[in-house]
Write a protein that holds these residues in place. Structure first.
Motif, PDB file in Angstrom:
ATOM      1  N   ALA A 177      47.695  39.483  44.154  1.00 58.37           N
ATOM      2  CA  ALA A 177      46.345  39.911  44.557  1.00 58.37           C
ATOM      3  C   ALA A 177      45.494  40.385  43.381  1.00 58.37           C
ATOM      4  CB  ALA A 177      46.440  40.980  45.637  1.00 58.37           C
ATOM      5  N   PRO A 178      46.031  41.210  42.439  1.00 59.49           N
ATOM      6  CA  PRO A 178      45.172  41.687  41.332  1.00 59.49           C
ATOM      7  C   PRO A 178      44.683  40.586  40.409  1.00 59.49           C
ATOM      8  CG  PRO A 178      47.161  43.036  41.561  1.00 59.49           C
ATOM      9  CD  PRO A 178      47.362  41.818  42.395  1.00 59.49           C
ATOM     10  N   LEU A 194      39.913  41.171  50.123  1.00 66.47           N
ATOM     11  CA  LEU A 194      40.482  39.852  49.881  1.00 66.47           C
ATOM     12  C   LEU A 194      40.811  39.100  51.168  1.00 66.47           C
ATOM     13  CD1 LEU A 194      42.871  40.391  46.820  1.00 66.47           C
ATOM     14  CD2 LEU A 194      40.529  39.522  46.864  1.00 66.47           C
ATOM     15  N   ARG A 195      40.887  39.833  52.273  1.00 65.65           N
ATOM     16  CA  ARG A 195      41.217  39.173  53.533  1.00 65.65           C
ATOM     17  C   ARG A 195      40.106  38.208  53.960  1.00 65.65           C
ATOM     18  NH1 ARG A 195      42.940  44.731  56.610  1.00 65.65           N
ATOM     19  NH2 ARG A 195      44.503  45.380  55.056  1.00 65.65           N
ATOM     20  N   HIS A 196      38.877  38.446  53.487  1.00 67.43           N
ATOM     21  CA  HIS A 196      37.774  37.539  53.810  1.00 67.43           C
ATOM     22  C   HIS A 196      38.006  36.158  53.203  1.00 67.43           C
ATOM     23  CE1 HIS A 196      35.623  40.944  55.420  1.00 67.43           C
ATOM     24  NE2 HIS A 196      35.721  41.587  54.268  1.00 67.43           N
ATOM     25  N   HIS A 197      38.838  36.099  52.160  1.00 70.22           N
ATOM     26  CA  HIS A 197      39.106  34.848  51.449  1.00 70.22           C
ATOM     27  C   HIS A 197      40.453  34.259  51.861  1.00 70.22           C
ATOM     28  CE1 HIS A 197      35.984  35.455  48.159  1.00 70.22           C
ATOM     29  NE2 HIS A 197      35.986  36.602  48.797  1.00 70.22           N
ATOM     30  N   PRO A 249      37.075  36.357  41.914  1.00 65.22           N
ATOM     31  CA  PRO A 249      36.190  36.875  42.970  1.00 65.22           C
ATOM     32  C   PRO A 249      35.869  35.846  44.055  1.00 65.22           C
ATOM     33  CG  PRO A 249      34.966  36.498  40.926  1.00 65.22           C
ATOM     34  CD  PRO A 249      36.416  36.351  40.595  1.00 65.22           C
ATOM     35  N   HIS A 250      35.962  34.557  43.740  1.00 66.49           N
ATOM     36  CA  HIS A 250      35.638  33.524  44.722  1.00 66.49           C
ATOM     37  C   HIS A 250      36.872  32.711  45.141  1.00 66.49           C
ATOM     38  CE1 HIS A 250      31.423  34.362  44.214  1.00 66.49           C
ATOM     39  NE2 HIS A 250      31.491  34.123  42.927  1.00 66.49           N
ATOM     40  N   THR A 251      38.045  33.110  44.689  1.00 63.98           N
ATOM     41  CA  THR A 251      39.257  32.356  44.995  1.00 63.98           C
ATOM     42  C   THR A 251      39.576  32.400  46.485  1.00 63.98           C
ATOM     43  OG1 THR A 251      40.184  32.836  42.817  1.00 63.98           O
ATOM     44  CG2 THR A 251      41.726  32.117  44.519  1.00 63.98           C
ATOM     45  N   ILE A 252      39.845  31.245  47.053  1.00 67.17           N
ATOM     46  CA  ILE A 252      40.366  31.180  48.421  1.00 67.17           C
ATOM     47  C   ILE A 252      41.888  31.150  48.334  1.00 67.17           C
ATOM     48  CG2 ILE A 252      40.559  29.772  50.508  1.00 67.17           C
ATOM     49  CD1 ILE A 252      37.749  28.780  50.024  1.00 67.17           C
ATOM     50  N   PHE A 253      42.519  32.035  49.071  1.00 61.88           N
ATOM     51  CA  PHE A 253      43.978  32.092  49.108  1.00 61.88           C
ATOM     52  C   PHE A 253      44.425  31.661  50.501  1.00 61.88           C
ATOM     53  CE2 PHE A 253      48.222  33.680  49.459  1.00 61.88           C
ATOM     54  CZ  PHE A 253      48.732  33.761  48.175  1.00 61.88           C
ATOM     55  N   GLY A 302      48.171  35.540  35.250  1.00 62.08           N
ATOM     56  CA  GLY A 302      46.806  35.670  34.752  1.00 62.08           C
ATOM     57  C   GLY A 302      46.003  34.390  34.879  1.00 62.08           C
ATOM     58  N   LEU A 303      46.698  33.240  34.945  1.00 62.41           N
ATOM     59  CA  LEU A 303      46.003  31.958  35.073  1.00 62.41           C
ATOM     60  C   LEU A 303      45.359  31.774  36.443  1.00 62.41           C
ATOM     61  CD1 LEU A 303      48.628  29.617  33.339  1.00 62.41           C
ATOM     62  CD2 LEU A 303      46.557  30.600  32.337  1.00 62.41           C
ATOM     63  N   LEU A 304      45.785  32.578  37.417  1.00 59.14           N
ATOM     64  CA  LEU A 304      45.231  32.455  38.762  1.00 59.14           C
ATOM     65  C   LEU A 304      43.759  32.833  38.823  1.00 59.14           C
ATOM     66  CD1 LEU A 304      48.155  33.939  40.906  1.00 59.14           C
ATOM     67  CD2 LEU A 304      47.555  31.531  40.600  1.00 59.14           C
ATOM     68  N   THR A 305      43.310  33.633  37.888  1.00 60.58           N
ATOM     69  CA  THR A 305      41.913  34.083  37.885  1.00 60.58           C
ATOM     70  C   THR A 305      40.944  32.912  37.836  1.00 60.58           C
ATOM     71  OG1 THR A 305      42.595  36.084  36.719  1.00 60.58           O
ATOM     72  CG2 THR A 305      40.252  35.572  36.707  1.00 60.58           C
TER      73      THR A 305
END
Length: 832
Positions: free
Chosen positions: A112-113, A141-144, A117-121, A85-88
């Motif tokens: 992934a969940p 999410l592939r855009h990121h 919304p702006h996270t780059i992975f 949850g901290l990944l958000t």
């Protein structure tokens, strides 16, 4: 995305292995709050124990992944069961788990969940398909998503390959590149989604070609490393030592990846793990991490594997003197011609490994890179070569090398019989056959010269890492001498650069810098000291002040030996001795001339402090001894993280005498707690007496060489830009020099007695020698302001006189002279 400003406030690294933990370390080096994830465990009742252990291990690794060990506390351990949850809240998430496609895609599905919304992975994979990995994410999410491949160790290796997937958003990639360049200090190369990308693809092929030709010519591991190291512009670890450092299992994995994924490659039959390499891996001999591989260390001896007997022994191989002489030729055209014509196996080996590397790079350029520049910089930054393959080819004579490659292909001598691509001949038909020019580097997609990136971040790099064939003009000259050059880039800031070897400081440099300060006061708004190449300065050079007249007899054998040792020594303490360069002075007995030079040095340091325009030191690399004292006297210092700053004179039996002791005493007085400067002075005394070197700019700030307001930057190619920005800010704030302090309270006799009491205990406990005691006592005497009543008020000149007197007294002692001579001779300190 166009209206979203990308800022990395918080990051996460998934995977606490060697790479993952060190990437997390470099993120906190950049002051980014970082989470480090690993599998959960029930060990010690702490589910995040694996991540916690990895963080603790960072403090013990060498070279240090952390700029200061205390930053380990800024990495938060986490596990996948409790903390997803901290990944958000994370702006950047970097995955760095094992190179298994199934493990990575399973993890992506799991996290992934929880992504914001702006996270780059980004994946730190070293060679898996980015497009295939992207399929594990929902389409939005592939855009990121992209690959960012760090090289080991992440703090020190400049290269990061950035690999987009088909759906990667262009704006996100630009934002990420800007972040990597400025905040992590990296050189970013955008690679195509091909196996092992650019650097590993070319670098590992080069290693395979070396292994192949070593076998063909019957050359042992240690001889090959002597041939493929600094003599041909590559790191000292050369080939097989590099394999040991990387890990033989890792090398085998990369080779195996190429074998599986590149079945149509004309060089495919060479993408196999050699039998000797597989045998070592099966035996658990994985290189440096397991204690042995191609090499092993027994006590202090380095032994090499002999394939004929399958035993280790001391290196007995020798370079052919003629081949070594060929390699030392400065003209690359003549060098390669000589290698090509020589019949000696060592020379033939060297020609063969270059020929096949050039052939390979030319054939694959269009499929793995956008242009020749990206390939060359990837190899330079990722493998530490002085020049990339195309640079070497170009400087050695493009058309002649091309003709020889074609001859060897036709004769069946090359590793592949595939013809050179047509673009090689097209380049050769140009008036100036070059792949790198002032206009750009050759791009096979459109058969044109492609200029460098125009992203805004690169406007901060006035002088980026340049390639052979590119023009490099450092501004417009204001004046120039044999020792320094003063110049500008069209604005109101003057720049001065030293021309001496290692940018050491002699009387000519002092005179030139004095003239530069006076010129800047009359006609410029600020002065920046910046060297076009590191280091900033290895310190004071007393050689020219004490040289014997040319009419005297030739240098003695000892003189020649000292000169030879000074050229090859690498240790920090030897750098201290070399920077002082006292050997001739001691033999000539010209202590009066040395004292005159020290007085001149002190005057110049003071002029840096009190001149009418702001002075800024732009530091990258070593700033030792006198170089450090210049830094301490400028109004502001901008330092790259990889700056190694210190007053190291005590290591060779001396003390700082260019204002360094004075400056630390003054800082202790200014920073006094409850009007008592002694606690701070004690810290500074220990720093100087122990010749402590800041092994990062952060450490230098902690030791007191840098001030709290001095900026630390990550990218050395942004150093001049930032230094000029700081200089301009000072001028725009209505700069006036500081008032010269007239009443500096000294610690005096009480402080001297206290410090000597500690030294006596160390002497009686045999922790220091009698001469160590003398040196430290002199330092204590100077920094405490002499044998005065505590609280007595003195001026700066008082401290400077004490510095000069103590320096000359130590220089006159036989034991200090013995320390200097021993250090120059052996590269090691002498405790006498």
């Amino acid at each position: 995305m166009s209206n979203y400003r990308f800022i990395v406030r918080k990051a996460a690294v998934l995977g606490a292995g060697v790479m993952g933990a060190q990437i997390a370390a470099h993120l906190v080096n950049a002051n980014i709050e970082t989470l480090l994830f690993e599998l959960s465990t029930e060990e010690s009742g702490d589910p995040s124990a694996l991540a916690t252990k990895a963080i603790e291990k960072l403090k013990k690794l060498e070279p240090a992944p952390l700029s200061v060990a205390s930053k380990a506390a800024c990495i938060q351990p986490a596990n996948y069961d409790q903390h997803l949850g901290l990944l958000t809240d994370c702006d950047l998430v970097i995955e760095a788990i094992a190179e298994r496609m199934d493990w990575k895609t399973d993890l992506y599905t799991k996290v992934a969940p929880h992504l914001g919304p702006h996270t780059i992975f980004a994946s730190n994979t070293s060679g898996l398909s980015i497009n295939q990995l992207a399929q594990a994410f929902p389409e939005e999410l592939r855009h990121h998503f992209c690959g960012i491949h760090f090289f080991n160790p992440p703090r020190y290796m400049h290269l990061v390959e950035m690999i987009p997937c088909k759906e990667s958003d262009a704006g996100i990639l630009d934002n990420l590149e800007a972040f990597l360049v400025t905040y992590l200090g990296k050189g970013v190369i955008r690679a195509k989604d091909t196996p092992n990308f650019i650097a590993n693809r070319v670098g590992v092929f080069s290693m395979l070609a070396i292994m192949h030709h070593a076998k063909e010519f019957g050359l042992g591991f240690d001889l090959v490393d002597k041939l493929t190291g600094p003599l041909i512009g590559r790191p000292k670890s050369a080939t097989f030592r590099t394999a040991d450092i990387v890990g033989l299992d890792i090398l085998a994995y990369v080779i195996n990846t190429m074998h599986k994924a590149l079945s149509d490659d004309p060089w495919h039959r060479y993408y196999v793990i050699p039998n000797w390499l597989q045998t070592l891996i099966d035996q658990g001999a994985l290189g440096q991490k397991s204690g042995k591989g191609v090499y092993r260390k027994v006590n202090k001896e380095i032994q090499v594997l002999d394939l004929a007997t399958n035993t280790y022994h001391l290196s007995e191989s020798t370079l052919d003197s003629e081949v070594e002489s060929l390699l030392k030729q400065k003209n690359p055209v003549e060098k390669f011609a000589a290698l090509r014509l020589s019949e000696h196996p060592q020379a033939q080996f060297l020609w063969a490994i270059h020929r096949d590397l050039f052939h390979y790079c030319a054939f694959h350029l269009s499929s793995i890179a956008d242009n020749a520049r990206d390939l060359d910089l990837a190899i330079r930054w990722g493998f530490g070569w002085n020049q990339g393959p195309f640079e070497i080819w170009q400087t050695a004579g493009w058309n002649q090398i091309t003709a020889w490659i074609n001859e060897d292909i036709a004769a069946g001598k090359s590793m592949s019989n595939i013809p050179l691509p047509t673009w090689v001949q097209e380049v050769g038909q140009n008036a100036a056959p070059e792949v790198h020019t002032a206009q750009g580097s050759y791009a096979p997609a459109n058969h044109a010269m492609q200029p460098r990136s125009t992203l805004p971040v690169y406007r901060r790099q006035a002088f980026p890492d340049h390639l052979a064939g590119e023009e490099r003009v450092y501004g417009e000259t204001i004046f120039e001498t044999d020792a320094i050059r003063m110049w500008h880039t069209g604005d109101e800031i003057a720049i001065v650069s030293f021309k001496s070897k290692m940018h050491t400081i002699d009387i000519e440099v002092l005179n030139g810098l004095q003239r530069a300060i006076e010129e800047a006061e009359r006609h410029w708004r600020a002065l920046v000291i910046w060297q076009t190449e590191p280091p900033f300065s290895a310190g004071a050079n007393l050689q020219k002040a004490t040289e014997k007249p040319k009419s005297e007899e030739p240098p003695s054998a000892f003189d020649q030996f000292v000169k030879k040792v000074k050229k090859t020594a690498q240790s920090t303490i030897l750098q201290a001795a070399r920077s002082l360069d006292l050997a001739d002075a001691l033999m000539a007995g010209k202590l009066a001339e040395v004292e005159t030079l020290i007085t001149r040095f002190q005057q110049l340091s003071q002029h840096l402090r009190y001149c009418m325009i702001p002075t800024v030191a732009a530091v990258d690399g070593l700033a030792l001894g006198g170089g450090c004292e210049f830094v301490m006297h400028c109004d502001r210092t901008v330092a790259t993280l990889e700056s190694y700053i210190g007053l190291v004179e005590a290591g060779v039996g001396l003390l700082p005498a260019g204002g360094g002791c004075k400056e630390l005493a003054l800082r202790a007085a200014r920073n006094a707690i409850d009007d008592d400067p002694f606690p701070q002075l004690k810290h500074y005394f220990q720093t100087v007496a122990m010749a402590q070197l800041g092994k990062s700019a952060e450490e230098a700030k902690k030791l007191g060489y840098l001030l709290p307001a001095d900026p630390i930057i990550m990218n050395r190619f942004e150093l001049l830009y930032t230094a000029k920005t700081q200089a301009l800010a000072l001028t725009q704030s209505g700069y006036r020099p500081p008032l010269m302090p007239r009443g500096i309270p000294v610690v005096g006799s009480t402080g001297i007695a206290t410090l000597k009491g500690t030294l006596v205990n160390m002497l009686e406990g045999h922790f220091i020698s009698e001469h160590d005691y003398l040196i430290a006592s002199k330092i204590a005497y100077v920094m405490c302001g002499g044998d005065l009543t505590p609280g007595s008020l003195v001026d700066e000149e008082w401290f400077l006189k004490l510095e000069r007197k103590a320096f000359i007294e130590l220089l006159a002692t036989e034991k200090t002279q013995a320390r200097i001579a021993h250090t120059l001779k052996t590269g090691k300190p002498l405790r006498n």
